[in-house]
Write a protein that holds these residues in place. Structure first.
Motif, PDB file in Angstrom:
ATOM      1  N   LYS A 298       0.829  -1.197   0.000  1.00 51.04           N
ATOM      2  CA  LYS A 298       0.000   0.000   0.000  1.00 51.04           C
ATOM      3  C   LYS A 298       0.869   1.255   0.000  1.00 51.04           C
ATOM      4  N   GLU A 299       0.304   2.352  -0.470  1.00 46.96           N
ATOM      5  CA  GLU A 299       0.997   3.635  -0.399  1.00 46.96           C
ATOM      6  C   GLU A 299       1.153   4.035   1.075  1.00 46.96           C
ATOM      7  N   GLN A 300       2.199   4.827   1.342  1.00 41.38           N
ATOM      8  CA  GLN A 300       2.478   5.222   2.720  1.00 41.38           C
ATOM      9  C   GLN A 300       1.290   5.917   3.369  1.00 41.38           C
ATOM     10  N   THR A 301       0.576   6.727   2.596  1.00 42.00           N
ATOM     11  CA  THR A 301      -0.546   7.473   3.170  1.00 42.00           C
ATOM     12  C   THR A 301      -1.742   6.583   3.471  1.00 42.00           C
ATOM     13  N   GLU A 302      -1.764   5.362   2.903  1.00 34.96           N
ATOM     14  CA  GLU A 302      -2.899   4.464   3.078  1.00 34.96           C
ATOM     15  C   GLU A 302      -2.625   3.331   4.060  1.00 34.96           C
ATOM     16  N   ARG A 303      -1.386   3.221   4.520  1.00 33.77           N
ATOM     17  CA  ARG A 303      -1.037   2.098   5.382  1.00 33.77           C
ATOM     18  C   ARG A 303      -1.628   2.246   6.774  1.00 33.77           C
ATOM     19  N   ARG A 304      -2.196   1.164   7.255  1.00 31.44           N
ATOM     20  CA  ARG A 304      -2.714   1.131   8.616  1.00 31.44           C
ATOM     21  C   ARG A 304      -1.713   0.482   9.571  1.00 31.44           C
ATOM     22  N   VAL A 305      -0.697  -0.158   8.994  1.00 36.22           N
ATOM     23  CA  VAL A 305       0.384  -0.751   9.777  1.00 36.22           C
ATOM     24  C   VAL A 305       1.700  -0.261   9.180  1.00 36.22           C
ATOM     25  N   VAL A 306       2.570   0.310   9.993  1.00 37.22           N
ATOM     26  CA  VAL A 306       3.845   0.830   9.513  1.00 37.22           C
ATOM     27  C   VAL A 306       4.969   0.298  10.386  1.00 37.22           C
ATOM     28  N   CYS A 307       6.187   0.351   9.855  1.00 35.27           N
ATOM     29  CA  CYS A 307       7.359  -0.177  10.568  1.00 35.27           C
ATOM     30  C   CYS A 307       8.467   0.868  10.588  1.00 35.27           C
ATOM     31  N   ILE A 308       9.131   0.979  11.736  1.00 37.49           N
ATOM     32  CA  ILE A 308      10.245   1.907  11.922  1.00 37.49           C
ATOM     33  C   ILE A 308      11.429   1.131  12.482  1.00 37.49           C
ATOM     34  N   SER A 309      12.632   1.465  12.014  1.00 36.50           N
ATOM     35  CA  SER A 309      13.842   0.812  12.508  1.00 36.50           C
ATOM     36  C   SER A 309      14.541   1.695  13.536  1.00 36.50           C
ATOM     37  N   GLN A 310      15.020   1.084  14.601  1.00 33.89           N
ATOM     38  CA  GLN A 310      15.793   1.819  15.603  1.00 33.89           C
ATOM     39  C   GLN A 310      17.081   2.368  15.011  1.00 33.89           C
ATOM     40  N   ASP A 311      17.556   1.762  13.938  1.00 41.76           N
ATOM     41  CA  ASP A 311      18.782   2.243  13.299  1.00 41.76           C
ATOM     42  C   ASP A 311      18.656   3.694  12.845  1.00 41.76           C
ATOM     43  N   SER A 312      17.437   4.150  12.601  1.00 43.39           N
ATOM     44  CA  SER A 312      17.228   5.545  12.190  1.00 43.39           C
ATOM     45  C   SER A 312      17.550   6.522  13.313  1.00 43.39           C
ATOM     46  N   PHE A 313      17.823   5.987  14.499  1.00 47.15           N
ATOM     47  CA  PHE A 313      18.065   6.848  15.652  1.00 47.15           C
ATOM     48  C   PHE A 313      19.477   6.671  16.214  1.00 47.15           C
ATOM     49  N   TYR A 314      20.410   6.254  15.339  1.00 48.85           N
ATOM     50  CA  TYR A 314      21.816   6.324  15.726  1.00 48.85           C
ATOM     51  C   TYR A 314      22.179   7.801  15.884  1.00 48.85           C
ATOM     52  N   ARG A 315      22.982   8.101  16.877  1.00 49.79           N
ATOM     53  CA  ARG A 315      23.370   9.499  17.074  1.00 49.79           C
ATOM     54  C   ARG A 315      24.478   9.885  16.096  1.00 49.79           C
ATOM     55  N   THR A 316      24.656  11.179  15.914  1.00 49.57           N
ATOM     56  CA  THR A 316      25.710  11.694  15.036  1.00 49.57           C
ATOM     57  C   THR A 316      27.071  11.456  15.691  1.00 49.57           C
ATOM     58  N   LEU A 317      27.981  10.883  14.930  1.00 47.48           N
ATOM     59  CA  LEU A 317      29.310  10.574  15.466  1.00 47.48           C
ATOM     60  C   LEU A 317      30.213  11.801  15.445  1.00 47.48           C
ATOM     61  N   THR A 318      31.129  11.861  16.386  1.00 50.91           N
ATOM     62  CA  THR A 318      32.158  12.902  16.369  1.00 50.91           C
ATOM     63  C   THR A 318      33.172  12.552  15.283  1.00 50.91           C
ATOM     64  N   PRO A 319      34.008  13.500  14.863  1.00 55.87           N
ATOM     65  CA  PRO A 319      35.017  13.193  13.831  1.00 55.87           C
ATOM     66  C   PRO A 319      35.914  12.009  14.194  1.00 55.87           C
ATOM     67  N   SER A 320      36.337  11.921  15.455  1.00 56.15           N
ATOM     68  CA  SER A 320      37.203  10.813  15.853  1.00 56.15           C
ATOM     69  C   SER A 320      36.431   9.488  15.842  1.00 56.15           C
ATOM     70  N   GLU A 321      35.162   9.523  16.256  1.00 54.24           N
ATOM     71  CA  GLU A 321      34.340   8.313  16.233  1.00 54.24           C
ATOM     72  C   GLU A 321      34.094   7.854  14.797  1.00 54.24           C
ATOM     73  N   ARG A 322      33.932   8.813  13.884  1.00 55.47           N
ATOM     74  CA  ARG A 322      33.713   8.447  12.481  1.00 55.47           C
ATOM     75  C   ARG A 322      34.933   7.733  11.903  1.00 55.47           C
ATOM     76  N   LEU A 323      36.119   8.189  12.274  1.00 53.20           N
ATOM     77  CA  LEU A 323      37.336   7.522  11.805  1.00 53.20           C
ATOM     78  C   LEU A 323      37.409   6.102  12.356  1.00 53.20           C
ATOM     79  N   ARG A 324      37.056   5.931  13.616  1.00 47.14           N
ATOM     80  CA  ARG A 324      37.045   4.591  14.196  1.00 47.14           C
ATOM     81  C   ARG A 324      36.008   3.710  13.529  1.00 47.14           C
ATOM     82  N   ALA A 325      34.871   4.287  13.200  1.00 51.16           N
ATOM     83  CA  ALA A 325      33.815   3.518  12.540  1.00 51.16           C
ATOM     84  C   ALA A 325      34.255   3.042  11.162  1.00 51.16           C
ATOM     85  N   GLU A 326      34.993   3.862  10.453  1.00 49.13           N
ATOM     86  CA  GLU A 326      35.481   3.478   9.127  1.00 49.13           C
ATOM     87  C   GLU A 326      36.441   2.300   9.202  1.00 49.13           C
TER      88      GLU A 326
END
Length: 299
Positions: free
Chosen positions: A80-108
């Motif tokens: 179904k189209e998003q506007t018509e859905r009666r059931v929707v799903c959200i991922s917790q991954d969308s709520f990762y916090r913004t990494l600092t520059p040093s954390e981004r280097l470690r993540a890479e």
């Protein structure tokens, strides 16, 4: 006989896709289903004011997303189209916090622990869920697994719905978030299967190399699962062994959601064994039930 009297004599156990009622020996073993109740009124053809919020937790690559997809498919919402859905799903991954520059280097280099609670912006997740429960339209950011960052230009619009699924490894870890759920599911898949799924996924979909994936799993993913994710299993109302392969468990959950959405509580849905189509009575006149995915919305 009253329901209380029945539970005093029997126990309900769910395992490997079979729901059975057996004679009580010493204790009662049962999964609690949705202790909270949602506030309902007629909205958009559904009896719903406050969305029914379902948390879906489990280890990495346990099948959380697939379980959510199966539920949406069985409720006829996947295409179904998003506007018509009666059931929707959200991922917790969308709520990762913004990494600092040093954390981004470690993540890479694969040296940042994305499975630790500190990697998430739980305050933002809490605020979004409260807006959803208030019936508001919300914007959920999209996470880029290749750059390890929230995309500044891409997001998903979540329109008011009747059922909202939130899946993630630590959705039950934060108490304020956990208390918002009307139902809590834990997808329980063995560690070997999860690792076998994660390796090809991270290599093919997220641009990692094999050594990086294995090092990250051994140094961060596995220890974090045992310390932070696995203990939250005790908060689950329903535990789903084998994840999306457990069609019967998913059918039972869908039946429960269906009843909540339409408030058909007078009599429970009849589930017929998908293999041999029988119901088997035991010595306590209870019934052993197992379900087929084809029966789910047959009422």
């Amino acid at each position: 006989m009253s329901m209380l009297g029945l539970f005093q004599k029997c126990r309900v156990s769910a395992y490997c896709g079979v729901l059975s009622v057996r004679k009580q020996v010493r204790s009662i073993h049962t999964f609690k289903m949705a202790e909270k109740s949602a506030d309902y009124s007629t909205t958009n053809g559904f009896e719903s004011k406050t969305p029914f919020l379902i948390g879906v937790a489990g280890g990495t690559a346990s099948g959380k997303s697939t379980v959510c997809q199966r539920i949406m498919e069985k409720l006829g919402q996947q295409h179904k189209e998003q506007t018509e859905r009666r059931v929707v799903c959200i991922s917790q991954d969308s709520f990762y916090r913004t990494l600092t520059p040093s954390e981004r280097l470690r993540a890479e280099r694969g040296q940042f622990n994305f499975d630790h609670p500190d990697a998430f912006d739980d305050k933002k997740l809490l605020a979004i869920l409260k807006d959803i429960l208030a019936g508001k339209k919300v914007e959920v950011p999209e996470y880029d697994y290749i750059t390890n960052s929230i995309s500044p230009h891409r997001s998903h619009t979540i329109y008011p719905a009747d059922v909202v699924l939130i899946e993630g490894i630590l959705v039950f870890y934060f108490p304020e978030v956990r208390e918002l759920f009307h139902m809590k599911l834990f997808v329980d898949t063995d560690s070997d299967t999860r690792l076998a799924r994660r390796v090809p996924r991270d290599i093919m979909e997220r641009g990692r190399d094999l050594e990086q994936v294995l090092n990250q799993y051994m140094n961060f993913v596995k220890p974090a699962f045992e310390e932070f994710c696995l203990p939250t299993k005790k908060f689950a109302d329903v535990i789903i062994p084998r994840g999306a392969d457990n069609l019967v468990a998913i059918d039972l959950i869908v039946h429960h959601i269906w009843d909540i959405m339409y408030k058909k509580r007078a009599s429970p849905p009849k589930i017929v064994n998908g293999c041999n189509g029988h119901q088997e009575a035991d010595e306590t006149n209870g019934r052993r039930l197992s379900g087929s995915s084809e029966d789910t919305l047959s009422r």
